[in-house]
Design an enzyme around this catalytic site. Structure first.
Site, PDB file in Angstrom:
ATOM      1  N   LEU A   1       0.825  -1.210   0.000  1.00 56.63           N
ATOM      2  CA  LEU A   1       0.000   0.000   0.000  1.00 56.63           C
ATOM      3  C   LEU A   1       0.859   1.260   0.000  1.00 56.63           C
ATOM      4  O   LEU A   1       1.868   1.349   0.691  1.00 56.63           O
ATOM      5  CB  LEU A   1      -0.916   0.004   1.230  1.00 56.63           C
ATOM      6  CG  LEU A   1      -1.879  -1.182   1.346  1.00 56.63           C
ATOM      7  CD1 LEU A   1      -2.788  -1.017   2.562  1.00 56.63           C
ATOM      8  CD2 LEU A   1      -2.711  -1.363   0.077  1.00 56.63           C
TER       9      LEU A   1
ATOM     10  N   GLU B   1       0.454   5.899  -0.781  1.00 53.40           N
ATOM     11  CA  GLU B   1      -0.468   7.026  -0.576  1.00 53.40           C
ATOM     12  C   GLU B   1      -1.695   6.960  -1.497  1.00 53.40           C
ATOM     13  O   GLU B   1      -2.776   7.404  -1.122  1.00 53.40           O
ATOM     14  CB  GLU B   1       0.262   8.355  -0.830  1.00 53.40           C
ATOM     15  CG  GLU B   1       1.295   8.707   0.233  1.00 53.40           C
ATOM     16  CD  GLU B   1       0.658   8.951   1.597  1.00 53.40           C
ATOM     17  OE1 GLU B   1      -0.420   9.558   1.633  1.00 53.40           O
ATOM     18  OE2 GLU B   1       1.230   8.491   2.594  1.00 53.40           O
ATOM     19  N   GLY B   2      -1.488   6.451  -2.694  1.00 54.41           N
ATOM     20  CA  GLY B   2      -2.611   6.332  -3.637  1.00 54.41           C
ATOM     21  C   GLY B   2      -3.695   5.428  -3.058  1.00 54.41           C
ATOM     22  O   GLY B   2      -4.878   5.785  -3.038  1.00 54.41           O
ATOM     23  N   HIS B   3      -3.284   4.259  -2.540  1.00 50.56           N
ATOM     24  CA  HIS B   3      -4.266   3.353  -1.921  1.00 50.56           C
ATOM     25  C   HIS B   3      -4.924   4.026  -0.717  1.00 50.56           C
ATOM     26  O   HIS B   3      -6.127   3.911  -0.509  1.00 50.56           O
ATOM     27  CB  HIS B   3      -3.579   2.077  -1.423  1.00 50.56           C
ATOM     28  CG  HIS B   3      -3.003   1.212  -2.495  1.00 50.56           C
ATOM     29  ND1 HIS B   3      -1.655   0.956  -2.604  1.00 50.56           N
ATOM     30  CD2 HIS B   3      -3.605   0.534  -3.498  1.00 50.56           C
ATOM     31  CE1 HIS B   3      -1.447   0.154  -3.628  1.00 50.56           C
ATOM     32  NE2 HIS B   3      -2.600  -0.119  -4.193  1.00 50.56           N
TER      33      HIS B   3
END
Ligand code: PAF
Length: 284
Positions: A34, A36-38
């Site tokens: 995981l 930052e996008g997730h």
């Protein structure tokens, strides 16, 4: 405390209990590692539903035999730590054995959009994605499912899957999250050497250049693509799989640019790592 559910049966029972109480479920399907996008998807999911299920599963059927299935990062405990600030999170991390027993042989395949762009380079990839998502949707029974715009083609296919198979799910797409130099966040960025990481920034620069061309009134597809290919060509560590301008709904190439929105999409290999990126542009 974040709960990790590994069994399909337990996940299905948990979902039934939640829904029985009249609560809503948001699913954020991931393959882990995981970033930052997730987390931005989890945040959006958290604002929308009572319970967020983050599925973490490196799905073997969406990797072709020559791809990175074996080396794909598997970091479940780190992922659990990354989610610690959120409340009402459940991780669903099923095993290969349970999802794909030896007898498994029923597939879900979208037949049109899957054949375009990445579909020409990653044989069977989207069939694997639509199959695993159908399974996850059936087990988790989410009211909402969250995906990143970064995987633009994937999110179009997911919307089509949900529509074609009548899943009662609201598909929500969140914007691409980028690094300081514009590189789209991806679990695969972890593969890049420092030199490759630096070179990879040209992908975003290329999209920005396309945006400038299109907003500056350039309408000749060939001229734009030649310019963009040259820009990427200056980076010896990068090889282009495709770079194109397409209709954002159908992914059909637009040879003559008009006033309608377009999608500039690219896929490239930075060393051995395949990265994708795209941008919606409104030509002037
Ligand atoms: O985007 C991904 O990480 C995967 O393709 C998905 C949607 C989790 C399916 O395995």
């Amino acid at each position: 405390m974040i709960k990790i559910i590994k069994s399909v049966k337990e996940m299905a029972n948990f979902a039934n209990r939640i829904k029985g109480r009249g609560h809503t479920i948001a699913l954020v399907p991931t393959m882990g590692a995981l970033h930052e996008g997730h987390l931005s998807l989890v945040e959006a999911a958290h604002n929308k539903a009572n319970i967020v299920v983050v599925s973490i599963y490196v799905n073997p059927t969406q990797f072709a035999p020559n791809e990175d299935f074996n080396k794909y990062p598997r970091t479940l405990l780190k992922d659990k730590t990354a989610l610690r600030h959120f409340e009402h999170i459940t991780i669903f991390a099923p095993s290969d054995k349970e999802l794909y027993p030896d007898t498994f042989d029923t597939w879900v395949e979208e037949g049109t959009i899957s054949k375009k762009l990445c579909g020409k380079f990653r044989f069977g990839h989207f069939k694997g994605v639509t199959t695993i998502l159908s399974k996850l949707f059936n087990v988790v029974r989410p009211d909402f499912a969250f995906f990143g715009e970064k995987d633009y083609q994937q999110q179009l296919i997911v919307k089509k899957l949900v529509k074609d198979l009548n899943y009662p799910i609201d598909v929500i797409i969140c914007p691409t999250i980028r690094e300081y130099d514009g590189l789209a966040m991806s679990s695969r960025n972890k593969y890049l050497s420092p030199k490759e990481r630096k070179a990879a920034a040209v992908l975003y620069k290329t999209l920005i250049r396309a945006k400038k061309d299109l907003e500056g009134g350039e309408t000749d597809y060939r001229r734009i693509i030649v310019g963009l290919s040259r820009l990427i060509g200056f980076e010896p560590l990068i090889r282009i799989d495709y770079i194109t301008i397409v209709n954002p709904d159908t992914l059909i190439e637009i040879k003559e640019i008009k006033k309608e929105k377009v999608l500039v999409a690219l896929a490239a290999r930075v060393g051995k790592t395949r990265l994708i990126d795209s941008m919606i542009v409104q030509p002037k």
